[in-house]
Write an enzyme that holds these catalytic residues in place. Structure first.
Site, PDB file in Angstrom:
ATOM      1  N   CYS A  96       3.076 -22.140 -30.696  1.00 39.82           N
ATOM      2  CA  CYS A  96       2.540 -21.300 -31.778  1.00 39.82           C
ATOM      3  C   CYS A  96       3.432 -21.540 -32.988  1.00 39.82           C
ATOM      4  O   CYS A  96       4.260 -20.704 -33.345  1.00 39.82           O
ATOM      5  CB  CYS A  96       2.517 -19.828 -31.368  1.00 39.82           C
ATOM      6  SG  CYS A  96       1.352 -19.450 -30.047  1.00 39.82           S
ATOM      7  N   GLY A 122       9.250 -23.742 -38.946  1.00 39.79           N
ATOM      8  CA  GLY A 122      10.703 -23.687 -38.997  1.00 39.79           C
ATOM      9  C   GLY A 122      11.341 -24.149 -37.694  1.00 39.79           C
ATOM     10  O   GLY A 122      12.229 -25.009 -37.684  1.00 39.79           O
ATOM     11  N   LYS A 123      10.882 -23.590 -36.578  1.00 41.23           N
ATOM     12  CA  LYS A 123      11.443 -23.981 -35.285  1.00 41.23           C
ATOM     13  C   LYS A 123      11.070 -25.419 -34.944  1.00 41.23           C
ATOM     14  O   LYS A 123      11.881 -26.162 -34.372  1.00 41.23           O
ATOM     15  CB  LYS A 123      10.978 -23.015 -34.202  1.00 41.23           C
ATOM     16  CG  LYS A 123      11.530 -21.600 -34.377  1.00 41.23           C
ATOM     17  CD  LYS A 123      11.029 -20.669 -33.289  1.00 41.23           C
ATOM     18  CE  LYS A 123      11.624 -19.278 -33.446  1.00 41.23           C
ATOM     19  NZ  LYS A 123      11.163 -18.603 -34.692  1.00 41.23           N
ATOM     20  N   ASP A 183      -0.985 -24.963 -33.563  1.00 42.98           N
ATOM     21  CA  ASP A 183      -1.361 -23.662 -34.101  1.00 42.98           C
ATOM     22  C   ASP A 183      -2.872 -23.652 -34.328  1.00 42.98           C
ATOM     23  O   ASP A 183      -3.472 -24.696 -34.623  1.00 42.98           O
ATOM     24  CB  ASP A 183      -0.625 -23.363 -35.408  1.00 42.98           C
ATOM     25  CG  ASP A 183      -0.504 -21.868 -35.664  1.00 42.98           C
ATOM     26  OD1 ASP A 183       0.588 -21.313 -35.432  1.00 42.98           O
ATOM     27  OD2 ASP A 183      -1.514 -21.249 -36.066  1.00 42.98           O
ATOM     28  N   ASP A 231      -5.841 -24.237 -29.619  1.00 47.72           N
ATOM     29  CA  ASP A 231      -5.572 -22.952 -28.978  1.00 47.72           C
ATOM     30  C   ASP A 231      -4.552 -23.148 -27.862  1.00 47.72           C
ATOM     31  O   ASP A 231      -4.792 -23.888 -26.914  1.00 47.72           O
ATOM     32  CB  ASP A 231      -6.870 -22.388 -28.407  1.00 47.72           C
ATOM     33  CG  ASP A 231      -6.748 -20.941 -27.951  1.00 47.72           C
ATOM     34  OD1 ASP A 231      -5.620 -20.515 -27.616  1.00 47.72           O
ATOM     35  OD2 ASP A 231      -7.776 -20.236 -27.927  1.00 47.72           O
ATOM     36  N   CYS A 254       9.271 -11.788 -31.781  1.00 53.84           N
ATOM     37  CA  CYS A 254      10.031 -11.075 -32.806  1.00 53.84           C
ATOM     38  C   CYS A 254       9.951  -9.575 -32.583  1.00 53.84           C
ATOM     39  O   CYS A 254      10.152  -8.788 -33.509  1.00 53.84           O
ATOM     40  CB  CYS A 254       9.495 -11.411 -34.192  1.00 53.84           C
ATOM     41  SG  CYS A 254       9.674 -13.132 -34.649  1.00 53.84           S
TER      42      CYS A 254
END
Length: 234
Positions: free
Chosen positions: A96, A101-102, A120, A147, A218
């Site tokens: 995802c 960034g990751k 994504d 997906d 998060c």
């Protein structure tokens, strides 16, 4: 007491945090450039190659941004990438990927022989991934729209490392996104957890034998973290 400390921390304005892109710049050079442009520059608290800035203004105006010297990211966001323990030449799925960034940090660690598939379902996310790929010089990064719930069917056993940084309520990011306090409802937890279980089941089939699967969110809530992992392991 713990709740009070958490709410106090959530009301503190966070610093701007940058992670050095090892493909494009050296940590010392980035530090020197930032020190000339920003009144407050400090090293990260836990991770090498991280800088915390105060009074920096827009990230896009910082020296080195256009050249791809760094990735804007909270320091805690680096931990899932470290947990992957990526090695040069690894084939990695960022399931995802969001803004990338990751994915960028992973690509900087695997070298020219590896591969990072940044998956994504959002067209906007794919556009952001393409922009990050160009700015950061990530030749091994391959944005892919799809997906994650069907990733195991599409790529059975293909990846030595899989990161699922799952969509969540974001309740661990209130300090940076205070509007969450007014937008979230209790039912959002169960809705997010249902999707997280589906995503985790979907990506698990893409992990190679003896591979590594990292699940992160998060959120601080057990419904989205410990409970999801416990159900998956069971």
């Amino acid at each position: 007491d713990e709740a009070g400390r958490l709410m106090t921390a959530n009301n503190v304005i966070p610093p701007v945090t940058l992670v050095v892109n090892q493909l494009k710049a050296r940590e010392a050079d980035v530090r020197n450039a930032l020190l000339e442009a920003v009144p407050g520059v400090a090293d990260g608290r836990w991770v090498p190659g991280v800088f915390r800035l105060r009074g920096s203004g827009s990230v896009g105006d910082l020296p080195g941004f256009a050249e791809g010297w760094f990735i804007p990211m909270d320091e805690a966001g680096v931990f899932p990438v470290l947990a992957l323990d990526v090695q040069p030449g690894d084939r990695v799925l960022d399931a995802c990927a969001g803004g990338g960034g990751k994915s960028g940090l992973i690509a900087a660690r695997i070298g020219s022989l590896g591969e990072v598939v940044a998956l994504d379902s959002s067209p906007r996310a794919i556009r952001r991934l393409e922009a990050a790929r160009a700015r950061l010089g990530l030749a091994t990064l391959k944005p892919h729209r799809g997906d994650a719930r069907t990733a195991g069917e599409e790529w059975p056993g293909r990846f030595s490392r899989v990161l699922l940084d799952a969509p969540c309520t974001g309740l661990g990011t209130i300090r940076r996104r205070p509007e969450i306090k007014w937008r979230r409802r209790p039912e959002d937890l169960s809705r997010a957890a249902t999707l997280q279980r589906q995503l985790l089941a979907g990506v698990s089939g893409a992990v190679a034998t003896r591979g590594v699967l990292v699940y992160s969110t998060c959120s601080l809530e057990p419904e989205e973290t410990d409970a999801v992992v416990a159900d998956f392991l069971a």
